[in-house]
Design an enzyme around this catalytic site. Sequence first.
Site, PDB file in Angstrom:
ATOM      1  CE1 TYR A 139      -3.520  -3.470   0.779  1.00  0.00           C
ATOM      2  CE2 TYR A 139      -4.234  -0.796   0.731  1.00  0.00           C
ATOM      3  CZ  TYR A 139      -4.563  -2.152   0.877  1.00  0.00           C
ATOM      4  OH  TYR A 139      -5.631  -2.791   0.922  1.00  0.00           O
ATOM      5  CE  LYS A 185       2.316 -17.655  -3.398  1.00  0.00           C
ATOM      6  NZ  LYS A 185       1.104 -18.715  -3.377  1.00  0.00           N
ATOM      7  CG  ASP A 217      -1.891 -20.603  -1.790  1.00  0.00           C
ATOM      8  OD1 ASP A 217      -0.847 -20.397  -0.801  1.00  0.00           O
ATOM      9  OD2 ASP A 217      -1.483 -21.281  -2.408  1.00  0.00           O
ATOM     10  CG  ASP A 241      -7.976  -4.950   1.439  1.00  0.00           C
ATOM     11  OD1 ASP A 241      -9.342  -4.736   1.939  1.00  0.00           O
ATOM     12  OD2 ASP A 241      -8.222  -4.228   0.286  1.00  0.00           O
ATOM     13  CG  ASP A 245     -14.041  -7.431   2.252  1.00  0.00           C
ATOM     14  OD1 ASP A 245     -13.388  -6.313   3.490  1.00  0.00           O
ATOM     15  OD2 ASP A 245     -14.424  -6.945   1.243  1.00  0.00           O
TER      16      ASP A 245
HETATM   17  P1  NAD Z   1     -18.117  -2.390  -0.585  1.00  0.00           P
HETATM   18  O1  NAD Z   1     -17.490  -2.893   1.248  1.00  0.00           O
HETATM   19  O2  NAD Z   1     -18.832  -1.564  -0.194  1.00  0.00           O
HETATM   20  O3  NAD Z   1     -19.592  -3.617  -0.789  1.00  0.00           O
HETATM   21  C1  NAD Z   1     -19.388  -4.479  -1.100  1.00  0.00           C
HETATM   22  C2  NAD Z   1     -20.639  -5.249  -0.947  1.00  0.00           C
HETATM   23  O4  NAD Z   1     -20.819  -5.198   0.481  1.00  0.00           O
HETATM   24  C3  NAD Z   1     -21.535  -4.628  -1.658  1.00  0.00           C
HETATM   25  O5  NAD Z   1     -22.352  -5.425  -2.195  1.00  0.00           O
HETATM   26  C4  NAD Z   1     -22.458  -3.648  -0.254  1.00  0.00           C
HETATM   27  O6  NAD Z   1     -23.366  -3.677  -0.584  1.00  0.00           O
HETATM   28  C5  NAD Z   1     -22.015  -4.706   0.171  1.00  0.00           C
HETATM   29  N1  NAD Z   1     -22.823  -4.429   1.924  1.00  0.00           N
HETATM   30  C6  NAD Z   1     -21.257  -3.501   2.302  1.00  0.00           C
HETATM   31  N2  NAD Z   1     -21.620  -2.932   3.628  1.00  0.00           N
HETATM   32  C7  NAD Z   1     -22.254  -3.382   3.835  1.00  0.00           C
HETATM   33  C8  NAD Z   1     -23.254  -2.979   4.948  1.00  0.00           C
HETATM   34  N3  NAD Z   1     -23.129  -1.848   5.370  1.00  0.00           N
HETATM   35  N4  NAD Z   1     -25.101  -3.305   4.683  1.00  0.00           N
HETATM   36  C9  NAD Z   1     -25.014  -4.143   3.728  1.00  0.00           C
HETATM   37  N5  NAD Z   1     -25.017  -4.751   2.731  1.00  0.00           N
HETATM   38  C10 NAD Z   1     -23.074  -4.348   2.838  1.00  0.00           C
HETATM   39  O7  NAD Z   1     -17.258  -2.484  -1.216  1.00  0.00           O
HETATM   40  P2  NAD Z   1     -17.470  -1.794  -3.178  1.00  0.00           P
HETATM   41  O8  NAD Z   1     -18.403  -1.598  -3.267  1.00  0.00           O
HETATM   42  O9  NAD Z   1     -15.831  -3.085  -3.671  1.00  0.00           O
HETATM   43  O10 NAD Z   1     -16.259  -0.555  -2.834  1.00  0.00           O
HETATM   44  C11 NAD Z   1     -17.312   0.276  -2.891  1.00  0.00           C
HETATM   45  C12 NAD Z   1     -16.327   2.201  -2.175  1.00  0.00           C
HETATM   46  O11 NAD Z   1     -15.359   2.069  -0.400  1.00  0.00           O
HETATM   47  C13 NAD Z   1     -15.077   1.708  -2.862  1.00  0.00           C
HETATM   48  O12 NAD Z   1     -14.732   3.098  -3.102  1.00  0.00           O
HETATM   49  C14 NAD Z   1     -13.854   1.556  -1.892  1.00  0.00           C
HETATM   50  O13 NAD Z   1     -12.787   1.828  -2.438  1.00  0.00           O
HETATM   51  C15 NAD Z   1     -14.784   1.952  -0.803  1.00  0.00           C
HETATM   52  N6  NAD Z   1     -14.692   1.335   0.455  1.00  0.00           N
HETATM   53  C16 NAD Z   1     -14.379   2.053   0.946  1.00  0.00           C
HETATM   54  C17 NAD Z   1     -13.535   1.352   2.452  1.00  0.00           C
HETATM   55  C18 NAD Z   1     -13.725   1.696   3.930  1.00  0.00           C
HETATM   56  O14 NAD Z   1     -14.185   2.991   3.521  1.00  0.00           O
HETATM   57  N7  NAD Z   1     -12.739   1.607   5.108  1.00  0.00           N
HETATM   58  C19 NAD Z   1     -13.575  -0.096   2.731  1.00  0.00           C
HETATM   59  C20 NAD Z   1     -13.560  -0.528   1.792  1.00  0.00           C
HETATM   60  C21 NAD Z   1     -13.930  -0.123   0.191  1.00  0.00           C
HETATM   61  C1  IPM Z   2     -10.462  -1.454   3.891  1.00  0.00           C
HETATM   62  C2  IPM Z   2     -10.475  -0.804   2.960  1.00  0.00           C
HETATM   63  C3  IPM Z   2      -8.932   0.665   2.129  1.00  0.00           C
HETATM   64  C4  IPM Z   2      -7.835  -0.544   2.467  1.00  0.00           C
HETATM   65  C5  IPM Z   2      -9.174   0.909   0.778  1.00  0.00           C
HETATM   66  C6  IPM Z   2     -10.413   1.830   1.257  1.00  0.00           C
HETATM   67  C7  IPM Z   2      -8.268   2.112   1.119  1.00  0.00           C
HETATM   68  O1  IPM Z   2     -10.835  -2.192   1.753  1.00  0.00           O
HETATM   69  O2  IPM Z   2     -10.548  -0.553   5.323  1.00  0.00           O
HETATM   70  O3  IPM Z   2     -10.322  -2.770   4.156  1.00  0.00           O
HETATM   71  O4  IPM Z   2      -7.797  -1.120   1.331  1.00  0.00           O
HETATM   72  O5  IPM Z   2      -7.964  -0.998   3.674  1.00  0.00           O
HETATM   73 MN    MN Z   3     -10.812  -3.633   2.378  1.00  0.00          MN
END
Ligand code: NAD
Ligand code: IPM
Ligand code: MN
Length: 359
Positions: A139, A185, A217, A241, A245
């Site tokens: 990162y 890895k 993996d 990261d 998820d």
């Molecule tokens: P996301 O985590 O926002 O969503 C992934 C999936 O999970 C989607 O289908 C969403 O609807 C679902 N989801 C997530 N949180 C939920 C909740 N509280 N309730 C119900 N459903 C939920 O990931 P993305 O769509 O790949 O990214 C969207 C934006 O968010 C991008 O701009 C990304 O960079 C950003 N992002 C920010 C953070 C952060 O703020 N820490 C973390 C990850 C991604």
């Molecule tokens: C998280 C998010 C962030 C990361 C992005 C939004 C920079 O995905 O907090 O997991 O990759 O650390």
């Molecule tokens: Mn993330």
Amino acid sequence: MSTRIVTLPGDGIGPEIMEAGLRVLAAAAQQGGFEYSADEHPFGGAGIDACGSPYPEATRVAVHEADAVLLAAIGGPAWDDAPDRPEAGLLRMRQDLGLFANLRPTRVTAARAGRSPLRPEIVAGADFVIVRELTGGIYFGQPRRLGDDEAFDTMRYRRDEIERIARVAFETARTRRGRVTLVDKANVLASSKLWRRVVGEVAVEYPDVHQDAMYVDAAAMKLVSDPRRFDVILTENLFGDILSDEAAEITGSLGTIPSQSRGASGPAVYEPIHGSAPDIAGQGIADPISMIASVSLMLRGSVGRADVADRIDAAVDAAVSAGEITPDLGGTATTTEATDAIIRHLSTEFSKGAHDDQH
Ligand code: NAD
Ligand code: IPM
Ligand code: MN
């Protein structure tokens, strides 16, 4: 003492779930008897819109003066082509506050087992925490370059960066079941080879903690085939990261998992691990549990009220058991209805406590 909290609602579903978290915090403070102030600041896309920067200077000053920071989520299609993206603001805040340790807990309680996409006999009782290194690795590593015909990033780690996050993992394991699994890895990457060596050295200082290692993996596979084998997963920034998820989803929804990010000193940041969920933003159906659980982690980690945090966690479980849940978990409740249910169960938890205190 009153806790000074800075809140960063951010973008997409961020403001919707922040409101839910703050309602639960207010109810918990009133019934649990503690004081706090909550001071909201623009951050992420909201920071770009309000001040031209995803991490505005006034926000930076405020988070440095805070006792704790509550962040909801940032990012979204509106800012994907911005020269300075919302995500860059988040990375800058992590670096600026020195938040090298990111703890992401996953727990499949009895109430949750039936909500998992995996069979209950595989997931019920799974309880582990991912300790993700947050200010190093690919990162932040230099050099990095985006050219027209070639691009590269650098996964770089120094010994001291690995040592300090390893200590967080071993100390965390001591408060849990005493097992650390390093995920790397090391069969391919030089940085992972250093991680194996340094973590092995730190492990000697913790003879009471069992340490093993797994390639990333295989770990991705074990998370869905045998998640109960894990206690503390220690890993670098990018692997953490991705794996967090995946781990989140085995509890039924990514929308339920909180995190704590902390440094050697200064305020910790509490935030859901998910993003701004643009696909459901504005519909009023975002799961508030990730934000409410982040409030609970904050009460444990920065307010010294684990007793109140236990009650919030119990209230969340009670709402899940009763099916008072948003669509991501298989329910039909709106964000507001799910939050109302949790607040109602929280009152029940407090009245149980008052009853216990009298006997
Ligand atoms: P996301 O985590 O926002 O969503 C992934 C999936 O999970 C989607 O289908 C969403 O609807 C679902 N989801 C997530 N949180 C939920 C909740 N509280 N309730 C119900 N459903 C939920 O990931 P993305 O769509 O790949 O990214 C969207 C934006 O968010 C991008 O701009 C990304 O960079 C950003 N992002 C920010 C953070 C952060 O703020 N820490 C973390 C990850 C991604
Ligand atoms: C998280 C998010 C962030 C990361 C992005 C939004 C920079 O995905 O907090 O997991 O990759 O650390
Ligand atoms: Mn993330």
